[in-house]
Scaffold this active site. Structure first.
Site, mmCIF file in Angstrom:
data_model
loop_
_atom_site.group_PDB
_atom_site.id
_atom_site.type_symbol
_atom_site.label_atom_id
_atom_site.label_comp_id
_atom_site.label_asym_id
_atom_site.label_seq_id
_atom_site.Cartn_x
_atom_site.Cartn_y
_atom_site.Cartn_z
ATOM 1 N N GLY A 1 0.800 -1.224 0.000
ATOM 2 C CA GLY A 1 0.000 0.000 0.000
ATOM 3 C C GLY A 1 0.826 1.263 0.000
ATOM 4 O O GLY A 1 0.282 2.363 -0.143
ATOM 5 N N GLY A 2 2.158 1.131 0.147
ATOM 6 C CA GLY A 2 3.014 2.308 0.135
ATOM 7 C C GLY A 2 3.292 2.793 -1.275
ATOM 8 O O GLY A 2 2.843 2.203 -2.259
ATOM 9 N N HIS B 1 0.233 -4.239 6.508
ATOM 10 C CA HIS B 1 -0.333 -4.267 7.863
ATOM 11 C C HIS B 1 -1.325 -3.140 8.069
ATOM 12 O O HIS B 1 -2.070 -3.118 9.048
ATOM 13 C CB HIS B 1 0.784 -4.175 8.914
ATOM 14 C CG HIS B 1 1.312 -2.781 9.102
ATOM 15 N ND1 HIS B 1 2.127 -2.173 8.185
ATOM 16 C CD2 HIS B 1 1.134 -1.880 10.111
ATOM 17 C CE1 HIS B 1 2.436 -0.958 8.613
ATOM 18 N NE2 HIS B 1 1.841 -0.758 9.768
ATOM 19 N N ALA C 1 8.958 -4.675 0.349
ATOM 20 C CA ALA C 1 8.978 -3.206 0.371
ATOM 21 C C ALA C 1 8.442 -2.641 1.675
ATOM 22 O O ALA C 1 8.358 -1.421 1.838
ATOM 23 C CB ALA C 1 8.170 -2.654 -0.805
ATOM 24 N N SER D 1 15.925 -1.609 -0.631
ATOM 25 C CA SER D 1 16.789 -0.957 0.342
ATOM 26 C C SER D 1 16.872 0.544 0.066
ATOM 27 O O SER D 1 16.063 1.093 -0.683
ATOM 28 C CB SER D 1 18.176 -1.605 0.332
ATOM 29 O OG SER D 1 18.960 -1.123 1.406
ATOM 30 N N LYS E 1 20.400 5.269 2.415
ATOM 31 C CA LYS E 1 20.716 5.559 3.821
ATOM 32 C C LYS E 1 21.371 4.371 4.522
ATOM 33 O O LYS E 1 21.851 4.505 5.653
ATOM 34 C CB LYS E 1 19.449 5.987 4.553
ATOM 35 C CG LYS E 1 18.904 7.320 4.054
ATOM 36 C CD LYS E 1 17.583 7.677 4.701
ATOM 37 C CE LYS E 1 17.129 9.061 4.232
ATOM 38 N NZ LYS E 1 16.924 9.151 2.784
ATOM 39 N N LEU F 1 10.518 10.737 -6.370
ATOM 40 C CA LEU F 1 9.578 11.859 -6.378
ATOM 41 C C LEU F 1 8.156 11.356 -6.163
ATOM 42 O O LEU F 1 7.725 10.404 -6.805
ATOM 43 C CB LEU F 1 9.659 12.597 -7.717
ATOM 44 C CG LEU F 1 10.956 13.364 -7.984
ATOM 45 C CD1 LEU F 1 10.909 13.979 -9.365
ATOM 46 C CD2 LEU F 1 11.166 14.444 -6.940
ATOM 47 N N SER G 1 6.780 10.093 -3.346
ATOM 48 C CA SER G 1 6.503 9.051 -2.359
ATOM 49 C C SER G 1 5.763 9.646 -1.170
ATOM 50 O O SER G 1 5.907 10.826 -0.854
ATOM 51 C CB SER G 1 7.806 8.392 -1.895
ATOM 52 O OG SER G 1 8.628 9.324 -1.239
#
Length: 608
Positions: A286-287, A310, A360, A403, A406, A445, A447
């Site tokens: 869902g992201g 979740h 993800a 990943s 960062k 871009l 997100s």
């Protein structure tokens, strides 16, 4: 052609003009004294002429057009109908001896009739164009087109034809010296882009449309810098997907158009081979990244697509979107499961037997992760560990960890947890000898919860823009391209690989902010920017590589670290599994030692 599509009013007009054309052709061919000699024969031929012309017009679908949009193509269609019907008329006249008329009469009639029919149609088009032009001149926004080439001229026709856009074209600007000062379709080419500011002022321009094919980001930035002080948002002609078809549409310049990085074409053969006919599980579906992975995966025809998240709302949103897919019930399986709950995860694996897992799901917002280290360690590290153990147990052939840049020399909890996840993935790849890999990239871009939407909100609300530092930089990529490269990298990876996406050159956040201000029709000089200082877990710049031993792959935008970039720090050399298990165990007890242990394990030069 269906008779329902025939405009009988237009057909009647054409028949009348056909009759007029015959008699007018006779008048042009013979003198006044000879007309009476031929007129009776013309009367006898007239029914044949009317029938032949009418049937030819219908057969060649000359009424399957809108007269106000008539073009050269339609004139050519009329010509074919007239030529065919003339052949029939001549043949019938001499075969059945219907009368004696000069043979040249039929040629004169053909050319005269074509002129009459196209003239009537063109007159109607010109009438409507003149009428629309008067309306646009009175109510439309004064518009300038940049580029007087084929694209610019095509845009002019579109703007003139579509009065609903309410754009009153004043003229062009173009850098071609040979066009400057000339008129194109009645519209003047004023000057070059260099004089755009003066033209906007002198001609009271309110809209600017870019009529250049594939304009570079540098050119768009240049135009923006000129138009933004006037509150003008330049427009582009793009395409949108409507009903499965690409439709042209006028849109404002977006931030993605200003990216300096030009994407390469992606060969999807290996991606299709990896996914087609196989069972795929996507976590964090869902992201922003996860949902795009789901959309693109679906294009490659998996036999089953398990979408797992979740968050009930996120899962509901992507599930509703996918319900428009024709084979939804046969392919899509929504799973409301937390990756931290290994028992529920195992039930999903046992029931649907995924062959490919794309992971993800993660906590990604640096400041939130920094404020909630224990839940973040459990979610990111333990969740990944649970998935990898189940992938091993159920013999999943491909595992892909999404990943982050960062993870390289992490300065905080988020990056450190991602680095541990990379190590876990590489270790499991080595152990199982299966294609378990990580794909590392920077910011995308659009997100959810990212910097760009926040800056937009601040600009819209006339608030001061908050940026941590004037020199801070980040990598940026379009979300669609990033996901395509993730899938491509996964399809060409070997066990334990860490793939790194080339993100182009890092971009200063202050430059992004100024571009956004201009895109929203504001002058950067009028918007206040406050520098708040680096937050815990942030770095001035991000890195994509640790070892510097990256190798090229079959795609120019993907590099690979074949041995997973697993460097043997003193902590890792002891016992990675033992260290990671202890970090998770301490985090479950909300023990601060978990963070200390994590820092020691990663051994980053940036970790405070």
């Amino acid at each position: 052609m269906s008779f329902k599509k025939i405009n009988f009013q237009h057909l009647l007009t054409d028949i009348i003009l056909s009759i007029v054309s015959v008699y007018l052709s006779l008048f042009l061919r013979v003198n006044l004294f000879e007309i009476n000699y031929f007129i009776n024969d013309v009367h006898r031929i007239l029914p044949i002429i009317i029938c032949a012309r009418a049937l030819a017009f219908i057969y060649f679908e000359t009424y399957n057009i809108i007269w106000r949009y008539v073009s050269a193509v339609d004139a050519f269609r009329l010509g074919k109908a007239i030529a065919t019907s003339s052949l029939v008329i001549v043949s019938a006249t001499y075969l059945f001896q219907l009368g004696v008329v000069p043979r040249s009469l039929f040629f004169i009639d053909s050319f005269l009739l074509l002129s009459l029919l196209t003239g009537v149609r063109l007159s109607r088009r010109l009438f409507h164009e003149h009428k629309d032009a008067k309306i646009l001149k009175k109510f439309g926004e004064r518009t300038l087109i940049i580029g007087a080439g084929a694209t610019g001229q095509g845009i002019l026709k579109r703007l003139l034809a579509d009065k609903e856009l309410k754009l009153n074209v004043i003229g062009f600007v173009d850098d071609d010296k040979h066009k400057i000062g000339k008129n194109i379709s009645g519209y003047r080419v004023f000057s070059s882009v260099e004089n755009l500011e003066n033209i906007i002022v002198n001609y009271n321009i309110k809209r600017v449309v870019i009529g250049i094919p594939h304009p570079s980001s540098a050119f768009l930035t240049r135009v923006l810098s000129i138009t933004s002080p006037f509150g003008i948002k330049p427009l582009l002609f793009g395409t949108s997907d409507k009903g499965g078809q690409q439709q042209p549409e006028l849109r404002e310049i977006e931030l993605k158009d200003l990216l300096t990085r030009a994407p390469h074409e992606i060969d999807i053969k290996s991606t299709i081979q990896m996914i087609k006919g196989r069972r795929v599980l996507v976590t964090g579906c869902g992201g922003s990244i996860g949902s795009e992975i789901v959309r693109q995966t679906l294009q490659f025809s998996p036999s089953r697509l398990i979408i797992l998240d979740h968050s009930e709302f996120n899962l509901y949103s992507i599930d509703q979107e996918l319900r428009e897919f024709s084979s939804y019930h046969e392919i899509i399986v929504p799973a409301l499961v937390d990756v931290r709950d290994k028992n529920c995860l195992k039930d999903v694996f046992d029931k649907y037997r995924p062959e490919i897992v794309i992971h993800a799901a993660a906590y990604k917002h640096v400041h939130l992760v920094e404020s909630n280290p224990y839940s973040s360690i459990i979610n990111n590290i333990e969740g990944t560990k649970n998935l990898l153990q189940l992938c091993e147990e159920f013999e999943v052939t491909n595992f892909v960890l999404v990943s982050s840049d960062k993870a390289v020399n992490p300065a905080g909890i988020m990056g450190a947890t991602k680095r541990v996840c990379e190590i876990l993935t590489s270790q499991m790849g080595f152990k199982t000898k299966r294609a378990y890999c990580s794909v590392r990239f920077g910011n995308v871009l659009g997100s959810s919860g990212s910097l760009i939407p926040l800056l937009k909100k601040q600009i819209e609300s006339n608030q001061s823009l908050t940026i941590t530092h004037k020199d801070i930089t980040r990598y940026f990529m379009l979300i669609e391209e990033a996901v395509s490269l993730v899938l491509k990298a996964a399809s060409i990876s070997s066990p334990g690989d860490i793939n790194v996406l080339k993100m182009g050159e890092p971009v200063r956040i202050i430059d992004i902010a100024e571009s956004l201000i201009k895109l929203m029709g504001r002058d950067p000089q009028t918007v206040d920017i406050k520098f708040t200082g680096l937050r815990p877990g942030e770095k001035m710049f991000e890195e994509l590589y640790i070892s510097g031993n990256e190798l090229n792959t079959s795609h120019p935008d993907i590099l690979v670290m074949p041995k997973g970039d697993v460097l043997a720090t003193d902590a890792q050399a002891l016992n990675p599994d033992e260290w990671i298990n202890e970090i998770i165990s301490l985090a479950q007890q909300s023990d601060a030692k978990s963070v200390v242990k994590l820092k020691s394990f990663i051994n980053s030069k940036y970790f405070a």
